[in-house]
Design a protein around this motif. Structure first.
Motif, PDB file in Angstrom:
ATOM      1  N   LEU A 190       8.769 -12.485  10.524  1.00 31.28           N
ATOM      2  CA  LEU A 190       9.643 -11.396  10.946  1.00 31.28           C
ATOM      3  C   LEU A 190       8.922 -10.503  11.942  1.00 31.28           C
ATOM      4  O   LEU A 190       7.707 -10.316  11.850  1.00 31.28           O
ATOM      5  CB  LEU A 190      10.062 -10.550   9.741  1.00 31.28           C
ATOM      6  N   ILE A 191       9.662  -9.945  12.862  1.00 31.06           N
ATOM      7  CA  ILE A 191       9.098  -8.980  13.803  1.00 31.06           C
ATOM      8  C   ILE A 191       8.937  -7.643  13.084  1.00 31.06           C
ATOM      9  O   ILE A 191       9.906  -7.112  12.539  1.00 31.06           O
ATOM     10  CB  ILE A 191      10.010  -8.819  15.031  1.00 31.06           C
ATOM     11  N   PRO A 192       7.736  -7.091  13.033  1.00 34.85           N
ATOM     12  CA  PRO A 192       7.555  -5.786  12.381  1.00 34.85           C
ATOM     13  C   PRO A 192       8.510  -4.754  12.953  1.00 34.85           C
ATOM     14  O   PRO A 192       8.629  -4.597  14.165  1.00 34.85           O
ATOM     15  CB  PRO A 192       6.095  -5.440  12.694  1.00 34.85           C
ATOM     16  N   ASN A 193       9.179  -4.061  12.051  1.00 35.20           N
ATOM     17  CA  ASN A 193      10.214  -3.106  12.440  1.00 35.20           C
ATOM     18  C   ASN A 193       9.742  -1.688  12.159  1.00 35.20           C
ATOM     19  O   ASN A 193       9.043  -1.439  11.179  1.00 35.20           O
ATOM     20  CB  ASN A 193      11.488  -3.412  11.635  1.00 35.20           C
ATOM     21  N   GLN A 194      10.136  -0.767  13.014  1.00 34.68           N
ATOM     22  CA  GLN A 194       9.721   0.621  12.816  1.00 34.68           C
ATOM     23  C   GLN A 194      10.168   1.153  11.463  1.00 34.68           C
ATOM     24  O   GLN A 194       9.453   1.943  10.831  1.00 34.68           O
ATOM     25  CB  GLN A 194      10.264   1.512  13.929  1.00 34.68           C
ATOM     26  N   ASP A 195      11.333   0.722  10.987  1.00 28.82           N
ATOM     27  CA  ASP A 195      11.800   1.185   9.683  1.00 28.82           C
ATOM     28  C   ASP A 195      10.836   0.788   8.567  1.00 28.82           C
ATOM     29  O   ASP A 195      10.687   1.504   7.571  1.00 28.82           O
ATOM     30  CB  ASP A 195      13.188   0.614   9.385  1.00 28.82           C
ATOM     31  N   THR A 196      10.168  -0.358   8.731  1.00 29.83           N
ATOM     32  CA  THR A 196       9.237  -0.834   7.714  1.00 29.83           C
ATOM     33  C   THR A 196       7.994   0.051   7.636  1.00 29.83           C
ATOM     34  O   THR A 196       7.273   0.032   6.629  1.00 29.83           O
ATOM     35  CB  THR A 196       8.853  -2.298   7.998  1.00 29.83           C
ATOM     36  N   GLU A 197       7.744   0.831   8.667  1.00 28.41           N
ATOM     37  CA  GLU A 197       6.626   1.763   8.604  1.00 28.41           C
ATOM     38  C   GLU A 197       6.779   2.737   7.434  1.00 28.41           C
ATOM     39  O   GLU A 197       5.783   3.243   6.905  1.00 28.41           O
ATOM     40  CB  GLU A 197       6.499   2.528   9.921  1.00 28.41           C
ATOM     41  N   THR A 198       8.014   2.974   7.012  1.00 28.87           N
ATOM     42  CA  THR A 198       8.250   3.836   5.854  1.00 28.87           C
ATOM     43  C   THR A 198       7.561   3.280   4.620  1.00 28.87           C
ATOM     44  O   THR A 198       7.003   4.035   3.807  1.00 28.87           O
ATOM     45  CB  THR A 198       9.758   3.988   5.590  1.00 28.87           C
ATOM     46  N   LEU A 199       7.578   1.961   4.462  1.00 28.37           N
ATOM     47  CA  LEU A 199       6.917   1.330   3.315  1.00 28.37           C
ATOM     48  C   LEU A 199       5.411   1.559   3.368  1.00 28.37           C
ATOM     49  O   LEU A 199       4.792   1.945   2.368  1.00 28.37           O
ATOM     50  CB  LEU A 199       7.235  -0.172   3.299  1.00 28.37           C
ATOM     51  N   ALA A 200       4.814   1.323   4.522  1.00 25.46           N
ATOM     52  CA  ALA A 200       3.373   1.536   4.661  1.00 25.46           C
ATOM     53  C   ALA A 200       3.003   3.001   4.439  1.00 25.46           C
ATOM     54  O   ALA A 200       1.999   3.319   3.786  1.00 25.46           O
ATOM     55  CB  ALA A 200       2.905   1.070   6.036  1.00 25.46           C
ATOM     56  N   GLU A 201       3.818   3.896   4.961  1.00 21.72           N
ATOM     57  CA  GLU A 201       3.532   5.327   4.822  1.00 21.72           C
ATOM     58  C   GLU A 201       3.613   5.775   3.371  1.00 21.72           C
ATOM     59  O   GLU A 201       2.790   6.579   2.902  1.00 21.72           O
ATOM     60  CB  GLU A 201       4.511   6.128   5.690  1.00 21.72           C
ATOM     61  N   GLU A 202       4.600   5.261   2.628  1.00 26.99           N
ATOM     62  CA  GLU A 202       4.701   5.615   1.209  1.00 26.99           C
ATOM     63  C   GLU A 202       3.526   5.068   0.420  1.00 26.99           C
ATOM     64  O   GLU A 202       3.002   5.735  -0.485  1.00 26.99           O
ATOM     65  CB  GLU A 202       6.022   5.087   0.635  1.00 26.99           C
ATOM     66  N   ALA A 203       3.089   3.873   0.751  1.00 25.67           N
ATOM     67  CA  ALA A 203       1.920   3.308   0.068  1.00 25.67           C
ATOM     68  C   ALA A 203       0.682   4.167   0.311  1.00 25.67           C
ATOM     69  O   ALA A 203      -0.113   4.409  -0.599  1.00 25.67           O
ATOM     70  CB  ALA A 203       1.686   1.879   0.550  1.00 25.67           C
ATOM     71  N   LEU A 204       0.530   4.643   1.527  1.00 23.12           N
ATOM     72  CA  LEU A 204      -0.634   5.464   1.863  1.00 23.12           C
ATOM     73  C   LEU A 204      -0.643   6.793   1.108  1.00 23.12           C
ATOM     74  O   LEU A 204      -1.705   7.376   0.889  1.00 23.12           O
ATOM     75  CB  LEU A 204      -0.664   5.723   3.370  1.00 23.12           C
ATOM     76  N   ARG A 205       0.524   7.250   0.683  1.00 19.39           N
ATOM     77  CA  ARG A 205       0.585   8.496  -0.084  1.00 19.39           C
ATOM     78  C   ARG A 205      -0.072   8.350  -1.457  1.00 19.39           C
ATOM     79  O   ARG A 205      -0.578   9.331  -2.020  1.00 19.39           O
ATOM     80  CB  ARG A 205       2.041   8.934  -0.278  1.00 19.39           C
ATOM     81  N   GLU A 206      -0.052   7.155  -2.009  1.00 22.38           N
ATOM     82  CA  GLU A 206      -0.510   6.969  -3.393  1.00 22.38           C
ATOM     83  C   GLU A 206      -1.830   6.211  -3.509  1.00 22.38           C
ATOM     84  O   GLU A 206      -2.465   6.252  -4.561  1.00 22.38           O
ATOM     85  CB  GLU A 206       0.565   6.223  -4.199  1.00 22.38           C
ATOM     86  N   LEU A 207      -2.238   5.513  -2.461  1.00 21.72           N
ATOM     87  CA  LEU A 207      -3.481   4.752  -2.522  1.00 21.72           C
ATOM     88  C   LEU A 207      -4.678   5.649  -2.257  1.00 21.72           C
ATOM     89  O   LEU A 207      -4.671   6.450  -1.324  1.00 21.72           O
ATOM     90  CB  LEU A 207      -3.480   3.617  -1.498  1.00 21.72           C
TER      91      LEU A 207
END
Length: 280
Positions: free
Chosen positions: A91-108
């Motif tokens: 899949l082509i990385p989508n800007q909307d998917t950045e939300t997933l990475a950003e949420e993960a960074l909040r808790e890691l």
């Protein structure tokens, strides 16, 4: 042919094919072929294209007219401020998917280990690694060809010592360990909706990464149930969802005993991530 004329002709052709961002695509393809930047069109529009440049540009424009995605033509896509290799196997990385990475960074926190399911190009896992210290990732995918792309991106960013990539159907078969977090961007499009998607998606991107079953929730059921065996107590499960799946996926998590279940919206205001904490 001069630079500006090539751009104008290509832009018109791509527009006629029904591509919304025809000007942008024409310019980016031209810059890719010529090794130029945005200023070239503004300041050096009279630059002559070499015969080889003109030939290559026309070939790429014809492929874009055929609705082959731009990212596959140039071989990369920006995500979280990083440039990832992509091809038709992921899949082509989508800007909307950045939300997933950003949420993960909040808790890691530094030093934690997480698992990234359905990793594809590896963009989510590798972005998380890039913006944390001493974290490590297990990355899983069922596709050999997708794993090849993920491995190339691991090498590109130098994360060989912080990653392990496993070919498997969602969860590893022969591993017995716990993780601080599991993230996933699984297939979630209903089977009967795929034929209605733009040509770039339904014809260009891998079907296996799109089809989420008759109701779009097939992978969520498996992940939500299976993740409980892999998460530490108080570990997080975070998954990208379709814009209309927030309630359904949240209910699945609550029924399986997850706490602090929350739906997070993307920058466009659409439901994009469901997150929940496992408390046993």
């Amino acid at each position: 042919m001069i630079y500006s004329d090539a751009y104008n002709i290509a832009s018109a052709k791509i527009k006629e094919a029904g591509v919304t961002e025809y000007n942008l695509d024409a310019r980016l393809l031209l810059e890719f072929v010529c090794g130029t930047d945005f200023n070239t069109l503004l300041v050096h529009g009279d630059r002559e294209l070499s015969p080889l440049e003109e030939k290559k540009y026309n070939e790429l424009v014809d492929k874009r007219v055929a609705r082959i995605p731009l990212a596959y033509l140039v071989g990369y896509q920006e995500f979280m401020g990083l440039q990832f290799k992509v091809n038709e196997n992921v899949l082509i990385p989508n800007q909307d998917t950045e939300t997933l990475a950003e949420e993960a960074l909040r808790e890691l926190s530094d030093g934690m280990c997480f698992m990234d399911l359905c990793t594809g190009s590896g963009c989510v896992a590798l972005s998380i690694l890039n913006y944390t210290n001493d974290t490590s990732a297990y990355m899983t995918d069922i596709s050999d060809k997708a794993i090849e792309v993920a491995i190339d991106n691991v090498h590109k960013f130098g994360f060989e010592n912080r990653t392990q990539i496993i070919k498997t159907d969602i969860f590893p078969a022969n591993e017995k360990r716990k993780f601080d977090m599991i993230v996933a961007n699984p297939p979630y499009i209903r089977t009967d909706v795929i034929d209605t998607l733009p040509p770039e998606v339904r014809l260009g991107e891998p079907y296996i990464a799109l089809d989420g079953g008759s109701d779009g929730l097939a992978f969520y059921r498996r992940i939500i149930t299976g993740a409980k065996e892999w998460l530490f107590k108080s570990g997080w499960l975070m998954m990208e969802i379709g814009y209309d799946q927030g309630r359904d996926v949240s209910m699945l998590m609550i029924k399986e005993g997850y706490h602090e279940v929350e739906v997070v919206k993307d920058l466009g205001g659409n439901d994009r991530v469901v997150r929940g904490c496992l408390k046993i």
